[in-house]
Scaffold this active site. Sequence first.
Site, PDB file in Angstrom:
ATOM      1  N   HIS A   1       0.836  -1.190   0.000  1.00 14.96           N
ATOM      2  CA  HIS A   1       0.000   0.000   0.000  1.00 14.96           C
ATOM      3  C   HIS A   1       0.875   1.245   0.000  1.00 14.96           C
ATOM      4  CE1 HIS A   1      -3.570   2.450   0.639  1.00 14.96           C
ATOM      5  NE2 HIS A   1      -2.886   3.132   1.554  1.00 14.96           N
ATOM      6  N   SER A   2       0.569   2.183  -0.881  1.00 14.82           N
ATOM      7  CA  SER A   2       1.280   3.449  -1.009  1.00 14.82           C
ATOM      8  C   SER A   2       2.767   3.170  -1.263  1.00 14.82           C
ATOM      9  CB  SER A   2       1.050   4.296   0.251  1.00 14.82           C
ATOM     10  OG  SER A   2       1.404   5.642   0.027  1.00 14.82           O
ATOM     11  N   MET A   3       3.668   3.571  -0.374  1.00 11.98           N
ATOM     12  CA  MET A   3       5.078   3.247  -0.557  1.00 11.98           C
ATOM     13  C   MET A   3       5.286   1.760  -0.795  1.00 11.98           C
ATOM     14  SD  MET A   3       8.284   3.747   2.123  1.00 11.98           S
ATOM     15  CE  MET A   3       7.689   2.451   3.239  1.00 11.98           C
TER      16      MET A   3
ATOM     17  N   SER B   1      -1.712  -0.963  -4.127  1.00 12.51           N
ATOM     18  CA  SER B   1      -2.803  -0.237  -3.491  1.00 12.51           C
ATOM     19  C   SER B   1      -2.361   1.185  -3.136  1.00 12.51           C
ATOM     20  CB  SER B   1      -3.209  -0.989  -2.210  1.00 12.51           C
ATOM     21  OG  SER B   1      -4.155  -0.261  -1.460  1.00 12.51           O
TER      22      SER B   1
END
Length: 267
Positions: free
Chosen positions: A95-97, A123
């Site tokens: 997720h993200s990073m 994500s």
Amino acid sequence: MLYQRKSNPWIFSPQKRTLAPHLRLFCLPYAGGGASIYHPWSSDLAPAIEVCAIQLPGRENRFSELPYTNLTQLIETLAPILMPYLDIPFAFFGHSMGALISFELARYFQREAGIEPVYLFVSGHRAPHLARTHRPLHALPTADFIQELRQLNGTPEAVLQNDSLFELLLPVLRADFELCETYTYGAQNTLSCPILAIGGLQDSDISCDAIEGWREHTEGQFGRRFFPGDHFFLNQHRYYITRLIMHKVSQNTVCSQSCNQLRERVS
């Protein structure tokens, strides 16, 4: 409860199960996050899926270690550590990073070992070839940095308002943002594994088009799914996201050996 794999501070897993896993799901955190983010996932997912939460330096039990600020250096360190765990089908979720790290790990294994995950779940991150649409944050003055974090809604307000606590968290947050903001996409062979890109409908930083852009990075199946919520919709919709992951991997032919078992446990 998570246990640390013997002599490996990078990987945390649920307590050992009697069932031998058919799939390892490596889970990568968002900026400032640690392996504990994925603690509940083991109870959500089928026993045939082994959750392997990645613990990056600078957080939780690795708080005293310096965090990485360069993604290439992180990949070159982490990928060989993961290699011995790729003896069964595996997938990445980030997720993200964590989505960016997952993508570059998948490309590393394709390039260096000729293997790919059976599924790549990304994500809350724009497709990696797309340019950033916001100014870099990692070098902002602390007051401005806090304000940007508040808008992202991922750091508890109690932490942002506690000066001593936030000072402890600040170095890893700055390092993680620097890692993402200094990333430069480099072209290589397109992945052949399927990709599922997930986004938040109210995410002001990552648009639906930016999620759609992940389509360009696989020659295989591509899907996208959106959930109500801002950048951290992951916290609100964990149950549905884990069910979605189980559904996708159970359809994958590489995991055909465990398809029936996975479906039985979902029902």
